[in-house]
Design an enzyme around this catalytic site. Structure first.
Site, mmCIF file in Angstrom:
data_model
loop_
_atom_site.group_PDB
_atom_site.id
_atom_site.type_symbol
_atom_site.label_atom_id
_atom_site.label_comp_id
_atom_site.label_asym_id
_atom_site.label_seq_id
_atom_site.Cartn_x
_atom_site.Cartn_y
_atom_site.Cartn_z
ATOM 1 N N GLU A 57 -12.169 3.311 -1.280
ATOM 2 C CA GLU A 57 -11.633 4.419 -2.091
ATOM 3 C C GLU A 57 -11.416 4.016 -3.545
ATOM 4 O O GLU A 57 -11.538 4.844 -4.443
ATOM 5 C CB GLU A 57 -10.284 4.881 -1.522
ATOM 6 C CG GLU A 57 -10.363 5.510 -0.147
ATOM 7 C CD GLU A 57 -8.975 5.725 0.458
ATOM 8 O OE1 GLU A 57 -7.960 5.576 -0.244
ATOM 9 O OE2 GLU A 57 -8.934 6.036 1.657
ATOM 10 N N VAL A 58 -10.998 2.777 -3.742
ATOM 11 C CA VAL A 58 -10.686 2.316 -5.101
ATOM 12 C C VAL A 58 -11.671 1.207 -5.460
ATOM 13 O O VAL A 58 -11.751 0.182 -4.775
ATOM 14 C CB VAL A 58 -9.235 1.803 -5.205
ATOM 15 C CG1 VAL A 58 -8.944 1.362 -6.633
ATOM 16 C CG2 VAL A 58 -8.254 2.880 -4.762
ATOM 17 N N ASN A 97 -12.998 -3.429 2.108
ATOM 18 C CA ASN A 97 -14.010 -2.383 2.208
ATOM 19 C C ASN A 97 -14.966 -2.468 1.027
ATOM 20 O O ASN A 97 -14.534 -2.506 -0.127
ATOM 21 C CB ASN A 97 -13.335 -1.006 2.228
ATOM 22 C CG ASN A 97 -12.520 -0.787 3.492
ATOM 23 O OD1 ASN A 97 -12.990 -1.089 4.591
ATOM 24 N ND2 ASN A 97 -11.308 -0.282 3.366
ATOM 25 N N ASP A 111 0.850 -1.197 0.000
ATOM 26 C CA ASP A 111 0.000 0.000 0.000
ATOM 27 C C ASP A 111 0.886 1.248 0.000
ATOM 28 O O ASP A 111 1.896 1.318 0.701
ATOM 29 C CB ASP A 111 -0.922 -0.006 1.231
ATOM 30 C CG ASP A 111 -2.076 0.968 1.099
ATOM 31 O OD1 ASP A 111 -3.225 0.526 0.974
ATOM 32 O OD2 ASP A 111 -1.813 2.201 1.112
ATOM 33 N N ILE A 112 0.494 2.227 -0.778
ATOM 34 C CA ILE A 112 1.277 3.460 -0.917
ATOM 35 C C ILE A 112 1.210 4.321 0.345
ATOM 36 O O ILE A 112 2.070 5.159 0.580
ATOM 37 C CB ILE A 112 0.769 4.257 -2.158
ATOM 38 C CG1 ILE A 112 1.846 5.167 -2.703
ATOM 39 C CG2 ILE A 112 -0.504 5.020 -1.854
ATOM 40 C CD1 ILE A 112 1.525 5.727 -4.085
ATOM 41 N N HIS A 168 -10.171 -5.467 -3.562
ATOM 42 C CA HIS A 168 -8.859 -5.771 -2.983
ATOM 43 C C HIS A 168 -9.025 -6.095 -1.516
ATOM 44 O O HIS A 168 -9.952 -5.614 -0.861
ATOM 45 C CB HIS A 168 -7.901 -4.587 -3.146
ATOM 46 C CG HIS A 168 -8.452 -3.293 -2.642
ATOM 47 N ND1 HIS A 168 -9.365 -2.546 -3.364
ATOM 48 C CD2 HIS A 168 -8.264 -2.624 -1.477
ATOM 49 C CE1 HIS A 168 -9.693 -1.463 -2.684
ATOM 50 N NE2 HIS A 168 -9.045 -1.498 -1.519
ATOM 51 N N HIS A 213 -6.857 -5.896 2.090
ATOM 52 C CA HIS A 213 -5.685 -5.380 2.789
ATOM 53 C C HIS A 213 -5.174 -6.467 3.735
ATOM 54 O O HIS A 213 -5.968 -7.042 4.491
ATOM 55 C CB HIS A 213 -6.059 -4.173 3.655
ATOM 56 C CG HIS A 213 -6.656 -3.010 2.930
ATOM 57 N ND1 HIS A 213 -6.006 -1.806 2.793
ATOM 58 C CD2 HIS A 213 -7.870 -2.847 2.321
ATOM 59 C CE1 HIS A 213 -6.781 -0.947 2.138
ATOM 60 N NE2 HIS A 213 -7.927 -1.565 1.841
HETATM 61 P P1 AMP Z 1 -9.839 1.111 0.110
HETATM 62 O O1 AMP Z 1 -10.225 2.248 0.994
HETATM 63 O O2 AMP Z 1 -10.116 -0.232 0.731
HETATM 64 O O3 AMP Z 1 -10.414 1.258 -1.288
HETATM 65 O O4 AMP Z 1 -8.253 1.166 0.009
HETATM 66 C C1 AMP Z 1 -7.566 1.722 -1.053
HETATM 67 C C2 AMP Z 1 -6.100 1.680 -0.682
HETATM 68 O O5 AMP Z 1 -5.338 1.823 -1.866
HETATM 69 C C3 AMP Z 1 -5.633 2.756 0.295
HETATM 70 O O6 AMP Z 1 -5.077 2.138 1.462
HETATM 71 C C4 AMP Z 1 -4.578 3.521 -0.502
HETATM 72 O O7 AMP Z 1 -3.499 3.952 0.290
HETATM 73 C C5 AMP Z 1 -4.157 2.511 -1.541
HETATM 74 N N1 AMP Z 1 -3.629 3.034 -2.777
HETATM 75 C C6 AMP Z 1 -4.177 3.991 -3.573
HETATM 76 N N2 AMP Z 1 -3.418 4.207 -4.660
HETATM 77 C C7 AMP Z 1 -2.376 3.340 -4.559
HETATM 78 C C8 AMP Z 1 -1.241 3.070 -5.371
HETATM 79 N N3 AMP Z 1 -1.033 3.733 -6.517
HETATM 80 N N4 AMP Z 1 -0.368 2.116 -4.959
HETATM 81 C C9 AMP Z 1 -0.570 1.461 -3.810
HETATM 82 N N5 AMP Z 1 -1.628 1.667 -2.996
HETATM 83 C C10 AMP Z 1 -2.510 2.604 -3.355
#
Ligand code: AMP
Length: 124
Positions: free
Chosen positions: A99-100, A91, A33-34, A104, A106
């Site tokens: 967020e994405v 999530n 994770d970034i 996925h 974690h």
């Molecule tokens: P979620 O809230 O479960 O959708 O988590 C999305 C996660 O993706 C967050 O913990 C971000 O820090 C992570 N994230 C977003 N962009 C990137 C990226 N380019 N590389 C790695 N992790 C990312």
């Protein structure tokens, strides 16, 4: 909701955007994770176009689902967090703070993680 092919994880899977890769096979990719919330914070994704756990669990093939969960366990072991313990988080949608919009999980570990629901601004 339709899968958005321009999301950041789709771009990582296609190779358009780089990542700090941990693992990859035919069905799965994993990377760090970034914005890590703990010393170990990995993300594991199926390569297929699934928006969230709800979508993946309903639409994923048996092969994809099996490969995905086998990979999650292997990656946790490879990262060494199986010994002291780790937490898996997936999530789904707004209330969970997704967020994405590409499914996925974690893998979080490397320190005591405290209560099951982490504060939004938790540090490590
Ligand atoms: P979620 O809230 O479960 O959708 O988590 C999305 C996660 O993706 C967050 O913990 C971000 O820090 C992570 N994230 C977003 N962009 C990137 C990226 N380019 N590389 C790695 N992790 C990312």
């Amino acid at each position: 909701m339709k899968y958005d092919i321009t999301n950041i994880f789709a771009k990582i899977i296609s190779g358009e955007v780089p990542c700090d890769k941990i693992y990859e096979d035919e069905h799965v990719i994993a990377f760090h994770d970034i914005n890590p919330k703990a010393p170990v914070h990995a993300l594991v994704l199926p390569k297929g176009q699934y928006i969230s756990f709800d979508d993946f669990s309903a639409q994923g093939s048996t092969e994809e689902i099996s490969a995905f969960f086998r990979a999650v366990g292997k990656i946790a072991r490879d990262l060494g967090v199986d010994k002291d313990g780790y937490r898996l988080i997936a999530n789904h949608k707004t209330s969970a703070g997704q967020e994405v919009d590409h499914f996925h999980i974690h893998i979080i570990g490397g320190r005591p993680l405290g209560p099951m629901i982490m504060p939004a601004s938790g540090n490590f």
